[in-house]
Motif scaffolding. Structure first.
Motif, short mmCIF file in Angstrom:
data_model
loop_
_atom_site.label_atom_id
_atom_site.label_comp_id
_atom_site.label_asym_id
_atom_site.label_seq_id
_atom_site.Cartn_x
_atom_site.Cartn_y
_atom_site.Cartn_z
N ARG A 7 0.83 -1.20 0.00
CA ARG A 7 0.00 0.00 0.00
C ARG A 7 0.87 1.26 0.00
NH1 ARG A 7 -1.97 3.86 3.16
NH2 ARG A 7 -4.01 4.70 2.60
N ARG A 8 1.95 1.24 0.79
CA ARG A 8 2.83 2.40 0.85
C ARG A 8 3.47 2.67 -0.51
NH1 ARG A 8 6.11 0.66 4.42
NH2 ARG A 8 4.93 1.42 6.21
N ILE A 9 4.00 1.61 -1.12
CA ILE A 9 4.64 1.77 -2.42
C ILE A 9 3.62 2.17 -3.48
CG2 ILE A 9 5.85 0.55 -4.26
CD1 ILE A 9 7.08 -1.23 -2.05
N GLY A 10 2.48 1.47 -3.48
CA GLY A 10 1.44 1.76 -4.47
C GLY A 10 0.86 3.15 -4.33
N SER A 11 0.66 3.59 -3.09
CA SER A 11 0.09 4.91 -2.87
C SER A 11 1.03 6.01 -3.36
CB SER A 11 -0.22 5.11 -1.37
OG SER A 11 -1.24 4.25 -0.96
N VAL A 47 -7.78 -1.93 -7.28
CA VAL A 47 -6.46 -1.50 -6.83
C VAL A 47 -6.55 -0.09 -6.26
CG1 VAL A 47 -4.08 -0.99 -7.53
CG2 VAL A 47 -5.29 -2.95 -8.52
N VAL A 48 -7.26 0.78 -6.95
CA VAL A 48 -7.36 2.18 -6.56
C VAL A 48 -8.01 2.34 -5.19
CG1 VAL A 48 -8.48 4.37 -7.13
CG2 VAL A 48 -7.36 3.05 -8.93
N ILE A 49 -9.13 1.65 -4.97
CA ILE A 49 -9.86 1.83 -3.71
C ILE A 49 -9.04 1.35 -2.50
CG2 ILE A 49 -11.90 1.14 -2.39
CD1 ILE A 49 -13.45 1.14 -5.07
N PRO A 50 -8.49 0.12 -2.50
CA PRO A 50 -7.69 -0.29 -1.34
C PRO A 50 -6.49 0.60 -1.07
CG PRO A 50 -8.28 -2.20 -2.66
CD PRO A 50 -8.67 -0.99 -3.45
N LEU A 51 -5.87 1.12 -2.14
CA LEU A 51 -4.70 1.98 -1.93
C LEU A 51 -5.08 3.35 -1.39
CD1 LEU A 51 -2.51 1.23 -5.10
CD2 LEU A 51 -2.20 0.40 -2.76
N ALA A 52 -6.32 3.77 -1.63
CA ALA A 52 -6.75 5.10 -1.17
C ALA A 52 -7.23 5.09 0.28
CB ALA A 52 -7.87 5.62 -2.07
N VAL A 53 -7.75 3.96 0.74
CA VAL A 53 -8.36 3.88 2.06
C VAL A 53 -7.30 3.60 3.13
CG1 VAL A 53 -9.99 2.59 3.49
CG2 VAL A 53 -10.55 3.10 1.09
N PRO A 54 -7.29 4.37 4.22
CA PRO A 54 -6.26 4.23 5.26
C PRO A 54 -6.49 3.09 6.24
CG PRO A 54 -7.72 6.02 5.84
CD PRO A 54 -8.18 5.53 4.49
N THR A 56 -7.03 -1.58 6.11
CA THR A 56 -7.08 -2.75 5.25
C THR A 56 -8.50 -2.97 4.73
OG1 THR A 56 -5.28 -3.81 6.44
CG2 THR A 56 -6.68 -5.23 5.10
N VAL A 57 -8.62 -3.14 3.43
CA VAL A 57 -9.91 -3.39 2.80
C VAL A 57 -9.88 -4.76 2.15
CG1 VAL A 57 -11.54 -2.63 1.02
CG2 VAL A 57 -10.26 -0.93 2.33
N ARG A 58 -10.86 -5.59 2.47
CA ARG A 58 -10.99 -6.89 1.83
C ARG A 58 -12.03 -6.78 0.72
NH1 ARG A 58 -9.14 -10.95 5.03
NH2 ARG A 58 -8.86 -12.01 3.05
N PHE A 59 -11.85 -7.52 -0.35
CA PHE A 59 -12.80 -7.50 -1.44
C PHE A 59 -12.72 -8.82 -2.20
CE2 PHE A 59 -8.84 -5.84 -3.01
CZ PHE A 59 -8.69 -6.38 -4.28
N LEU A 60 -13.74 -9.11 -2.97
CA LEU A 60 -13.78 -10.34 -3.73
C LEU A 60 -13.07 -10.16 -5.06
CD1 LEU A 60 -17.52 -11.37 -3.16
CD2 LEU A 60 -15.52 -12.10 -1.86
N ALA A 61 -12.31 -11.15 -5.47
CA ALA A 61 -11.65 -11.14 -6.77
C ALA A 61 -11.79 -12.52 -7.40
CB ALA A 61 -10.16 -10.78 -6.62
N LEU A 83 -3.16 -7.00 -1.42
CA LEU A 83 -4.18 -5.95 -1.39
C LEU A 83 -5.40 -6.32 -0.56
CD1 LEU A 83 -4.19 -4.64 -5.08
CD2 LEU A 83 -3.56 -3.36 -3.03
N GLY A 84 -5.49 -7.58 -0.14
CA GLY A 84 -6.61 -7.98 0.69
C GLY A 84 -7.72 -8.68 -0.05
#
Length: 219
Positions: A7-11, A47-54, A56-61, A83-84
């Motif tokens: 997240r740090r690198i991606g953000s 990718v955008v949403i988990p990296l923006a939120v401060p 951990t965000v889990r989501f289905l993939a 990414l969770g």
């Protein structure tokens, strides 16, 4: 690579390249269960949403992102795991129920869970009718729902595009919606439809998208 490191690198990289306009992060509770219900324009939304939120965000993939062979598959699996993402196989019946059960378990553990009520990416930029899985999660868990609108990601990575492009991105996080009371007198199906429509109205207010009355044809 851990979620925090990725997240740090991606953000840092994402902000430098895309300079995203992000507003409303303060509407996301700092802890406890919360559902992030977003419109869906592009593969890169996940990718955008988990990296923006401060937090951990889990989501289905799609499980295919975890099962692919070779270096590409290994890279995809590493990124989505960090990414969770929770792997799930698409389909109806047991698969759909299992996906919702996974989301509910995240919420019961006090986590943040992201969902796309439209089911899959919009093929034409319109906001399609929401499916009631988001309402099932909200009513079963009592977790607040934060409406989310992404803009511009369809230009960053259009459907079927393999390589992301540079284009402006905007994210809007709305005020939390509380569905923990006031729906007990309604039949289950009716309550889920009402809650889902309220969530979609909130997303539409944030995104400014044209509304479609029907379900997403790609779902």
């Amino acid at each position: 690579m851990t979620y925090r490191a990725l997240r740090r690198i991606g953000s840092v990289t994402g902000r430098a390249l895309y300079r995203p306009d992000i507003r409303g992060l303060g509407n996301i509770p700092g802890d406890g269960p919360v559902i992030l219900a977003s419109n869906h324009l592009s593969f890169c939304d996940s990718v955008v949403i988990p990296l923006a939120v401060p937090r951990t965000v889990r989501f289905l993939a799609k499980a295919e992102y975890f099962d692919a062979p070779g270096l590409k598959g290994r890279a995809s699996r590493t990124v989505f795991t960090a990414l969770g993402a929770v792997p799930v196989r698409r389909g109806g019946g047991r698969e759909a129920v299992g996906a919702l059960d996974l989301g509910l378990s995240v919420l019961k553990d006090g986590g943040a869970f992201a969902i796309y009520p439209e089911g899959t990416r919009s093929p034409d930029g319109r906001l399609y009718r929401g499916r009631t899985g988001v309402a099932h999660l909200a009513l079963a868990s009592g977790a607040p729902v934060v409406p989310v609108a992404v803009r511009g990601t369809d230009r960053v990575q259009p459907i079927d595009a393999k390589v992301p492009r540079i284009a402006p991105i905007a994210l809007r996080f709305g005020e939390p919606l509380d569905f923990s009371f006031g729906y007990g007198h309604l039949k289950t199906g009716r309550a889920r439809r009402i809650v889902t429509d309220e969530v979609m109205d909130a997303i539409a207010d944030l995104s400014g998208q044209e509304r479609a009355r029907e379900y997403n044809p790609r779902s």
